[in-house]
Design an enzyme around this catalytic site. Structure first.
Site, PDB file in Angstrom:
ATOM      1  N   CYS A 192      10.420   6.938  -6.798  1.00  0.00           N
ATOM      2  CA  CYS A 192      11.304   6.340  -8.005  1.00  0.00           C
ATOM      3  C   CYS A 192      11.283   7.619  -8.894  1.00  0.00           C
ATOM      4  CB  CYS A 192      11.055   5.204  -8.139  1.00  0.00           C
ATOM      5  SG  CYS A 192      11.005   3.906  -6.946  1.00  0.00           S
ATOM      6  N   HIS A 252      13.252   3.398 -15.199  1.00  0.00           N
ATOM      7  CA  HIS A 252      13.461   3.090 -13.469  1.00  0.00           C
ATOM      8  C   HIS A 252      13.562   1.726 -13.541  1.00  0.00           C
ATOM      9  CE1 HIS A 252      13.178   2.910  -9.633  1.00  0.00           C
ATOM     10  NE2 HIS A 252      11.823   2.368  -9.437  1.00  0.00           N
ATOM     11  N   ASN A 306      16.196  -2.009  -6.972  1.00  0.00           N
ATOM     12  CA  ASN A 306      15.362  -0.865  -7.119  1.00  0.00           C
ATOM     13  C   ASN A 306      16.089   0.384  -6.267  1.00  0.00           C
ATOM     14  OD1 ASN A 306      13.598   1.332  -7.008  1.00  0.00           O
ATOM     15  ND2 ASN A 306      11.892   0.047  -6.710  1.00  0.00           N
TER      16      ASN A 306
HETATM   17  N1  ACO Z   1      10.157 -15.092  -2.201  1.00  0.00           N
HETATM   18  C1  ACO Z   1       9.401 -16.176  -2.403  1.00  0.00           C
HETATM   19  N2  ACO Z   1       8.053 -16.016  -2.619  1.00  0.00           N
HETATM   20  C2  ACO Z   1       7.504 -14.573  -2.405  1.00  0.00           C
HETATM   21  C3  ACO Z   1       8.402 -13.635  -2.249  1.00  0.00           C
HETATM   22  C4  ACO Z   1       9.867 -13.764  -2.219  1.00  0.00           C
HETATM   23  N3  ACO Z   1      10.852 -12.971  -1.814  1.00  0.00           N
HETATM   24  N4  ACO Z   1       7.768 -12.522  -2.233  1.00  0.00           N
HETATM   25  C5  ACO Z   1       6.372 -12.831  -2.554  1.00  0.00           C
HETATM   26  N5  ACO Z   1       6.225 -14.186  -2.536  1.00  0.00           N
HETATM   27  C6  ACO Z   1       5.264 -14.911  -2.958  1.00  0.00           C
HETATM   28  C7  ACO Z   1       3.874 -14.419  -2.465  1.00  0.00           C
HETATM   29  O1  ACO Z   1       3.729 -14.630  -0.830  1.00  0.00           O
HETATM   30  C8  ACO Z   1       2.814 -15.017  -3.230  1.00  0.00           C
HETATM   31  O2  ACO Z   1       2.537 -16.360  -2.816  1.00  0.00           O
HETATM   32  P1  ACO Z   1       1.044 -16.868  -2.613  1.00  0.00           P
HETATM   33  O3  ACO Z   1       0.747 -17.107  -4.082  1.00  0.00           O
HETATM   34  O4  ACO Z   1       1.181 -18.061  -1.793  1.00  0.00           O
HETATM   35  O5  ACO Z   1       0.392 -16.181  -1.900  1.00  0.00           O
HETATM   36  C9  ACO Z   1       3.645 -15.352  -4.440  1.00  0.00           C
HETATM   37  O6  ACO Z   1       4.950 -15.230  -4.035  1.00  0.00           O
HETATM   38  C10 ACO Z   1       3.107 -14.584  -5.825  1.00  0.00           C
HETATM   39  O7  ACO Z   1       3.486 -13.092  -5.069  1.00  0.00           O
HETATM   40  P2  ACO Z   1       2.980 -11.879  -5.927  1.00  0.00           P
HETATM   41  O8  ACO Z   1       3.202 -10.549  -5.044  1.00  0.00           O
HETATM   42  O9  ACO Z   1       1.902 -12.145  -6.774  1.00  0.00           O
HETATM   43  O10 ACO Z   1       4.189 -11.816  -6.830  1.00  0.00           O
HETATM   44  P3  ACO Z   1       4.506 -10.961  -8.326  1.00  0.00           P
HETATM   45  O11 ACO Z   1       4.594 -11.997  -9.229  1.00  0.00           O
HETATM   46  O12 ACO Z   1       3.439  -9.978  -8.388  1.00  0.00           O
HETATM   47  O13 ACO Z   1       5.919 -10.209  -7.965  1.00  0.00           O
HETATM   48  C11 ACO Z   1       6.639  -8.199  -7.025  1.00  0.00           C
HETATM   49  C12 ACO Z   1       5.822  -9.368  -6.749  1.00  0.00           C
HETATM   50  C13 ACO Z   1       8.022  -8.638  -7.583  1.00  0.00           C
HETATM   51  C14 ACO Z   1       6.991  -7.094  -5.918  1.00  0.00           C
HETATM   52  C15 ACO Z   1       6.224  -7.295  -8.226  1.00  0.00           C
HETATM   53  O14 ACO Z   1       4.869  -7.421  -7.984  1.00  0.00           O
HETATM   54  C16 ACO Z   1       6.730  -6.107  -8.718  1.00  0.00           C
HETATM   55  O15 ACO Z   1       7.687  -6.022  -8.856  1.00  0.00           O
HETATM   56  N6  ACO Z   1       5.910  -4.847  -8.464  1.00  0.00           N
HETATM   57  C17 ACO Z   1       6.312  -3.605  -8.729  1.00  0.00           C
HETATM   58  C18 ACO Z   1       7.203  -3.130  -7.373  1.00  0.00           C
HETATM   59  C19 ACO Z   1       7.824  -2.035  -7.839  1.00  0.00           C
HETATM   60  O16 ACO Z   1       8.221  -1.562  -9.049  1.00  0.00           O
HETATM   61  N7  ACO Z   1       7.848  -0.904  -6.847  1.00  0.00           N
HETATM   62  C20 ACO Z   1       8.746   0.226  -7.436  1.00  0.00           C
HETATM   63  C21 ACO Z   1       8.264   1.229  -6.400  1.00  0.00           C
HETATM   64  S1  ACO Z   1       9.193   1.418  -5.095  1.00  0.00           S
HETATM   65  C22 ACO Z   1       9.274   3.058  -4.641  1.00  0.00           C
HETATM   66  O17 ACO Z   1       8.817   3.993  -5.343  1.00  0.00           O
HETATM   67  C23 ACO Z   1      10.038   3.323  -3.371  1.00  0.00           C
END
Ligand code: ACO
Length: 341
Positions: free
Chosen positions: A120, A260, A290
């Site tokens: 990204c 980004h 994204n």
């Molecule tokens: N719907 C419902 N629940 C979900 C979902 C979903 N789509 N996805 C995860 N959950 C659940 C998980 O299973 C977890 O449940 P649990 O507590 O029972 O285990 C809970 O929600 C919390 O999950 P987390 O992963 O801790 O959620 P978080 O608040 O960290 O959000 C996210 C996850 C959105 C992925 C966040 O961490 C994020 O945005 N990270 C950055 C990702 C990013 O920017 N990537 C860019 C690079 S991409 C590239 O370079 C190609």
């Protein structure tokens, strides 16, 4: 960091372009595919919908559409280009490079065209490389395009990643601009030791495609989201502060920050850490998700398209992604090269 003092030539963006597929994948659509909800996706990511390329569409096709728009906006003919750099992690194929395929579509002959892989951060990386090649005087006009069709490598059985990604392309034509305009500071960097938190394990030379790799779903993005999140908010703050200082500016001088577009919470947290009002951060993650290497180019083009970029505006472009990599640039916007179409 690239020093601005080595050359008197100023390089800037003469025109931007973007392209997204027609097809829209909404949160409601995803609710029918995986165990998720619109409420979870919006509150955790800010994403409401994303665009998905139809079968038969490759990265080069979206890149070409974005390039045509950028050329028109810059008032530049394709034949005037003497450099094409394409940032992507989803090339049409391993080789030839997508940049060469775009070159062919544009009908441009005998110029260098190559791909660059920085996830990204790719658009910022490609701008930085093109700027230094133009600054050297060897090249005059470059097409930089960031494009990704992440839907091809997204696991639509994995709720933690499938809600995040979309497809698109963002392009810019780079050339000489009057002194004081254009890129004032650039920084690109990588932390390879942390690369394991975001990868596409199979399909390369280490783990070529096999029945096992396909059955093991190894051709899809694997991500430890919270690690990427922590890296993102730290590096956006650090890198943006460094380039703004290098440009001899303060955060108060910055008209727009174009980050980004990965997650609204990353953007809000960055605004908070940098002490910049959220309104000065451009946001379109709600409509596209994204889009990886396309994200910053697509955002910049929307900002320009809606008439919110004026000559002399100071803009910070800041990205992070697979590698782990980052890129941060300060740009003094120059309007003169645009045709206004
Ligand atoms: N719907 C419902 N629940 C979900 C979902 C979903 N789509 N996805 C995860 N959950 C659940 C998980 O299973 C977890 O449940 P649990 O507590 O029972 O285990 C809970 O929600 C919390 O999950 P987390 O992963 O801790 O959620 P978080 O608040 O960290 O959000 C996210 C996850 C959105 C992925 C966040 O961490 C994020 O945005 N990270 C950055 C990702 C990013 O920017 N990537 C860019 C690079 S991409 C590239 O370079 C190609």
């Amino acid at each position: 960091m690239t020093s601005r003092n080595q050359s008197t030539k100023s390089i800037g963006i003469l025109g931007t372009g973007s392209a997204v597929p027609e097809r829209v994948l909404t949160n409601a659509d995803l609710e029918a595919m995986v165990d998720t909800s619109d409420e979870w996706i919006v509150s955790r990511t800010g994403i409401r919908e994303r665009r998905i390329a139809d079968e038969g569409v490759g990265a080069s096709h979206l890149a070409y559409r974005a390039a045509l728009k950028a050329l028109a906006r810059a008032g530049t003919k394709a034949e005037e280009l003497d450099l094409i750099i394409c940032a992507t992690v989803t090339p049409d194929m391993a080789f030839p490079a997508t940049a060469c395929l775009v070159q062919e579509l544009l009908g441009v002959k005998n110029i260098p065209a190559f791909d660059l892989s920085a996830g990204c951060s790719g658009f910022g990386y490609a701008l930085t490389v093109a700027e230094s090649m133009l600054k050297s005087g060897t090249y005059q006009k470059a097409l930089v395009v960031g494009v990704d069709i992440l839907s091809r490598i997204t696991d639509y059985e994995d709720r933690s990643t499938s809600v995040l990604f979309g497809d698109g392309a963002g392009a810019a034509i780079l050339g000489e601009v009057p002194p004081g305009f254009g890129f004032l500071a650039t920084e690109i960097g990588a932390d390879g030791a942390s690369g394991g938190v975001l990868s596409l394990p199979a399909g390369g030379s280490l783990q070529p495609a096999s029945l096992e790799s396909v059955q093991g779903r190894q051709h899809y993005i694997k991500m430890q989201g919270s690690d990427v999140f922590k890296f993102a908010v730290r590096i956006i703050e650090e890198a943006a502060n460094r380039v703004v200082a290098e440009a001899g500016l303060n955060m108060d001088d910055i008209t727009w920050l174009v980050p980004h577009q990965a997650n609204i919470r990353i953007i809000r947290s960055s605004a908070n850490r940098l002490g910049v009002p959220e309104e000065r951060f451009f946001v379109n993650v709600d409509r596209y998700g994204n889009t990886s290497a396309a994200s910053i180019g697509l955002a910049l083009d929307e900002l320009a398209e809606r008439g919110d970029l004026k000559s002399g505006d100071s803009v910070v472009l800041v990205g992070f992604g697979a590698g782990l990599t980052w890129s941060a640039l300060v740009l003094k916007w120059f309007e003169g090269g645009r045709s206004g179409e």
